[in-house]
Write a protein that holds these residues in place. Structure first.
Motif, PDB file in Angstrom:
ATOM      1  N   TYR A 100       0.911  -0.951   0.124  1.00 28.80           N
ATOM      2  CA  TYR A 100       0.162   0.220   0.238  1.00 28.80           C
ATOM      3  C   TYR A 100       1.201   1.051   0.603  1.00 28.80           C
ATOM      4  O   TYR A 100       2.287   1.423  -0.378  1.00 28.80           O
ATOM      5  CB  TYR A 100      -1.056  -0.213   1.352  1.00 28.80           C
ATOM      6  N   ILE A 150       1.543   5.112   1.531  1.00 31.73           N
ATOM      7  CA  ILE A 150       0.600   6.046   3.346  1.00 31.73           C
ATOM      8  C   ILE A 150       1.071   6.989   3.279  1.00 31.73           C
ATOM      9  O   ILE A 150       2.257   7.147   2.169  1.00 31.73           O
ATOM     10  CB  ILE A 150       2.250   5.392   4.816  1.00 31.73           C
ATOM     11  N   ILE A 192      10.145  14.817   5.836  1.00 35.80           N
ATOM     12  CA  ILE A 192       9.820  13.627   4.474  1.00 35.80           C
ATOM     13  C   ILE A 192       9.116  13.757   4.119  1.00 35.80           C
ATOM     14  O   ILE A 192       7.902  14.530   4.311  1.00 35.80           O
ATOM     15  CB  ILE A 192       9.293  12.302   5.188  1.00 35.80           C
ATOM     16  N   GLU A 205       3.963  -4.623   4.121  1.00 39.02           N
ATOM     17  CA  GLU A 205       3.755  -5.770   4.846  1.00 39.02           C
ATOM     18  C   GLU A 205       3.327  -6.977   4.695  1.00 39.02           C
ATOM     19  O   GLU A 205       2.859  -7.578   4.439  1.00 39.02           O
ATOM     20  CB  GLU A 205       2.821  -5.222   5.686  1.00 39.02           C
ATOM     21  N   VAL A 216       7.570  -4.468   8.234  1.00 36.25           N
ATOM     22  CA  VAL A 216       6.454  -3.283   7.630  1.00 36.25           C
ATOM     23  C   VAL A 216       8.088  -2.721   6.933  1.00 36.25           C
ATOM     24  O   VAL A 216       8.514  -2.134   7.851  1.00 36.25           O
ATOM     25  CB  VAL A 216       5.638  -1.867   8.246  1.00 36.25           C
ATOM     26  N   VAL A 227      11.213   6.400   2.293  1.00 41.47           N
ATOM     27  CA  VAL A 227      11.393   7.152   3.636  1.00 41.47           C
ATOM     28  C   VAL A 227      12.938   7.331   3.540  1.00 41.47           C
ATOM     29  O   VAL A 227      13.461   6.160   3.003  1.00 41.47           O
ATOM     30  CB  VAL A 227      11.046   6.692   5.159  1.00 41.47           C
ATOM     31  N   PRO A 228      13.847   8.053   4.266  1.00 36.64           N
ATOM     32  CA  PRO A 228      15.505   8.713   4.126  1.00 36.64           C
ATOM     33  C   PRO A 228      15.352   7.569   5.121  1.00 36.64           C
ATOM     34  O   PRO A 228      14.943   7.098   6.094  1.00 36.64           O
ATOM     35  CB  PRO A 228      15.429  10.061   4.681  1.00 36.64           C
ATOM     36  N   TYR A 229      16.971   6.719   4.226  1.00 35.36           N
ATOM     37  CA  TYR A 229      17.456   5.489   5.622  1.00 35.36           C
ATOM     38  C   TYR A 229      16.340   4.464   5.406  1.00 35.36           C
ATOM     39  O   TYR A 229      16.285   3.413   6.097  1.00 35.36           O
ATOM     40  CB  TYR A 229      17.838   5.964   6.780  1.00 35.36           C
ATOM     41  N   THR A 270      10.243  -1.884  10.479  1.00 33.38           N
ATOM     42  CA  THR A 270       9.585  -2.348  12.179  1.00 33.38           C
ATOM     43  C   THR A 270       8.625  -4.114  11.167  1.00 33.38           C
ATOM     44  O   THR A 270       8.348  -3.981  11.245  1.00 33.38           O
ATOM     45  CB  THR A 270       8.039  -1.139  11.606  1.00 33.38           C
ATOM     46  N   ASN A 326       5.751  -5.783  14.098  1.00 29.84           N
ATOM     47  CA  ASN A 326       4.241  -5.668  15.463  1.00 29.84           C
ATOM     48  C   ASN A 326       3.912  -7.333  15.464  1.00 29.84           C
ATOM     49  O   ASN A 326       4.318  -7.708  14.040  1.00 29.84           O
ATOM     50  CB  ASN A 326       3.649  -5.128  13.879  1.00 29.84           C
ATOM     51  N   PHE A 352      17.096   9.876  15.125  1.00 29.12           N
ATOM     52  CA  PHE A 352      16.529  10.407  14.168  1.00 29.12           C
ATOM     53  C   PHE A 352      15.192   9.240  13.661  1.00 29.12           C
ATOM     54  O   PHE A 352      14.320   9.280  13.650  1.00 29.12           O
ATOM     55  CB  PHE A 352      17.126  11.146  13.083  1.00 29.12           C
ATOM     56  N   ILE A 353      15.240   8.288  13.266  1.00 27.79           N
ATOM     57  CA  ILE A 353      14.958   6.684  12.387  1.00 27.79           C
ATOM     58  C   ILE A 353      13.820   6.319  14.176  1.00 27.79           C
ATOM     59  O   ILE A 353      12.609   6.218  14.172  1.00 27.79           O
ATOM     60  CB  ILE A 353      15.474   5.789  12.272  1.00 27.79           C
ATOM     61  N   ASN A 360      11.145   9.014  15.648  1.00 23.53           N
ATOM     62  CA  ASN A 360      10.055   9.138  14.026  1.00 23.53           C
ATOM     63  C   ASN A 360       9.303   7.635  13.888  1.00 23.53           C
ATOM     64  O   ASN A 360       7.614   8.553  13.459  1.00 23.53           O
ATOM     65  CB  ASN A 360      10.313   9.877  12.798  1.00 23.53           C
ATOM     66  N   SER A 361       9.757   6.997  13.646  1.00 24.11           N
ATOM     67  CA  SER A 361       8.841   5.902  14.016  1.00 24.11           C
ATOM     68  C   SER A 361       8.246   5.469  15.075  1.00 24.11           C
ATOM     69  O   SER A 361       6.921   4.996  14.960  1.00 24.11           O
ATOM     70  CB  SER A 361      10.059   4.346  14.766  1.00 24.11           C
ATOM     71  N   GLY A 386       5.231   7.813  15.222  1.00 23.21           N
ATOM     72  CA  GLY A 386       4.442   7.351  14.065  1.00 23.21           C
ATOM     73  C   GLY A 386       3.959   6.307  14.260  1.00 23.21           C
ATOM     74  O   GLY A 386       2.329   5.792  14.292  1.00 23.21           O
ATOM     75  N   TYR A 423      -0.484   5.348  14.855  1.00 24.45           N
ATOM     76  CA  TYR A 423      -1.650   4.714  14.521  1.00 24.45           C
ATOM     77  C   TYR A 423      -2.449   4.122  15.769  1.00 24.45           C
ATOM     78  O   TYR A 423      -3.670   3.805  15.319  1.00 24.45           O
ATOM     79  CB  TYR A 423      -0.234   4.114  13.660  1.00 24.45           C
TER      80      TYR A 423
HETATM   81  C1  YK8 Z   1       1.367  -1.088   9.314  1.00 27.50           C
HETATM   82  C2  YK8 Z   1       7.523   3.239  10.816  1.00 27.50           C
HETATM   83  C3  YK8 Z   1       8.260   4.128  10.753  1.00 27.50           C
HETATM   84  C4  YK8 Z   1       7.669   5.387   9.655  1.00 27.50           C
HETATM   85  C5  YK8 Z   1       7.623   6.640   9.294  1.00 27.50           C
HETATM   86  C6  YK8 Z   1       9.268   6.886   8.542  1.00 27.50           C
HETATM   87  C7  YK8 Z   1      10.174   8.127   8.917  1.00 27.50           C
HETATM   88  C8  YK8 Z   1      11.477   8.041   9.071  1.00 27.50           C
HETATM   89  C9  YK8 Z   1      12.028   8.630   9.078  1.00 27.50           C
HETATM   90  C10 YK8 Z   1      13.536   9.179   8.488  1.00 27.50           C
HETATM   91  C11 YK8 Z   1       6.858   7.448   8.229  1.00 27.50           C
HETATM   92  C12 YK8 Z   1       0.934   0.480   9.222  1.00 27.50           C
HETATM   93  C13 YK8 Z   1       5.745   4.670   9.679  1.00 27.50           C
HETATM   94  C14 YK8 Z   1       5.475   5.521  10.914  1.00 27.50           C
HETATM   95  C15 YK8 Z   1       5.073   5.149   8.572  1.00 27.50           C
HETATM   96  C16 YK8 Z   1       3.619   4.269   9.271  1.00 27.50           C
HETATM   97  C17 YK8 Z   1       3.829   2.517   9.487  1.00 27.50           C
HETATM   98  C18 YK8 Z   1       2.567   1.718   9.610  1.00 27.50           C
HETATM   99  C19 YK8 Z   1       1.605   2.586  10.454  1.00 27.50           C
HETATM  100  C20 YK8 Z   1      12.458  10.988   9.108  1.00 27.50           C
HETATM  101  C21 YK8 Z   1      14.889   9.153   9.075  1.00 27.50           C
HETATM  102  C22 YK8 Z   1       2.128   1.317   8.352  1.00 27.50           C
HETATM  103  C23 YK8 Z   1       2.319  -0.553  10.431  1.00 27.50           C
HETATM  104  C24 YK8 Z   1       2.680   0.797   9.993  1.00 27.50           C
HETATM  105  C25 YK8 Z   1       3.812   0.443  10.263  1.00 27.50           C
HETATM  106  C26 YK8 Z   1       5.167   0.822  11.026  1.00 27.50           C
HETATM  107  C27 YK8 Z   1       4.767   2.660  10.309  1.00 27.50           C
HETATM  108  C28 YK8 Z   1       6.411   3.330   9.634  1.00 27.50           C
HETATM  109  O1  YK8 Z   1       0.489  -1.162   9.514  1.00 27.50           O
HETATM  110  O2  YK8 Z   1       7.807   7.255  10.505  1.00 27.50           O
END
Ligand code: YK8
Length: 177
Positions: free
Chosen positions: A58, A60, A67, A75, A95, A100-102, A108, A110, A143-144, A147-148, A151, A155
């Motif tokens: 998908y 996002i 970013i 996933e 996931v 995204v950067p890096y 991730t 879950n 940073f990673i 931000n993770s 997010g 969610y």
């Molecule tokens: C799934 C974890 C990190 C990512 C994000 C990355 C930032 C990069 C850091 C830079 C955008 C639906 C997330 C939140 C995107 C969404 C992902 C979701 C919520 C600045 C270095 C998507 C569960 C899920 C897992 C991981 C989430 C990402 O069902 O910050």
């Protein structure tokens, strides 16, 4: 992993599984709210080790000015063979966000547990972890990670809220017991 959601819901364990891990109208609605687009999914399929697997992909929408606005994501979900229909479900979801950067440094993980409490109650637990597939240090790692976490937290907070809405609808239809 960190525990992001741990709550008893007034619905059966199999209903919760259906909502979260099939192509349910709940999932479709939740994706719309999260502005997740272009979803596609393989069917659940048993692998050699007896676990069931499927792959989702998908796009996002990201709310972080640092970013880009969108990222594709993959996933990979594994429904553990330890799962028991209607009683206990364990799903691991890995996931990867590709744009995204890096993005090649981390992913991730879950882990969802759905546990039967009674006929019409189940507990949902979700643990989440940011994993590194390459050595990552200092500022980049901070940073990673930051931000993770934010997010992921956002969610699952919203997932909980939407599940509560769904629960209310289900129980209105069934009648309180
Ligand atoms: C799934 C974890 C990190 C990512 C994000 C990355 C930032 C990069 C850091 C830079 C955008 C639906 C997330 C939140 C995107 C969404 C992902 C979701 C919520 C600045 C270095 C998507 C569960 C899920 C897992 C991981 C989430 C990402 O069902 O910050």
């Amino acid at each position: 992993g960190r525990l992001y959601l741990n709550k008893v819901f007034h619905m059966s364990a199999s209903k919760m599984f259906e909502l979260l891990f099939t192509d349910s109208s709940f999932t479709q609605r939740f994706m719309k709210i999260r502005r997740i687009t272009n979803p596609s999914s393989t069917a659940w399929q048993k692998d050699d080790s007896g676990n069931n697997k499927r792959t989702l992909s998908y796009t996002i929408t990201i709310n972080n000015p640092l970013i880009g606005k969108f990222s594709t994501a993959t996933e990979n979900q594994t429904l553990s063979k330890e799962s028991r229909e209607g009683q206990y479900y364990q799903v691991d979801a890995v996931v990867h966000t590709h744009d995204v950067p890096y993005h090649d440094h981390f992913y991730t993980q879950n882990r969802y547990y759905i546990i039967r409490v009674s006929k019409r109650k189940c507990r949902l637990r979700v643990y989440s972890d940011v994993k590194y597939s390459k050595p990552t240090f200092g500022l980049i790692k901070t940073f990673i990670t930051k931000n993770s976490w934010s997010g992921i937290e956002d969610y699952f907070r919203q997932l909980e809220a939407e599940l509560l809405e769904e629960e209310a609808e289900i129980n209105q239809a069934v009648g309180e017991s």
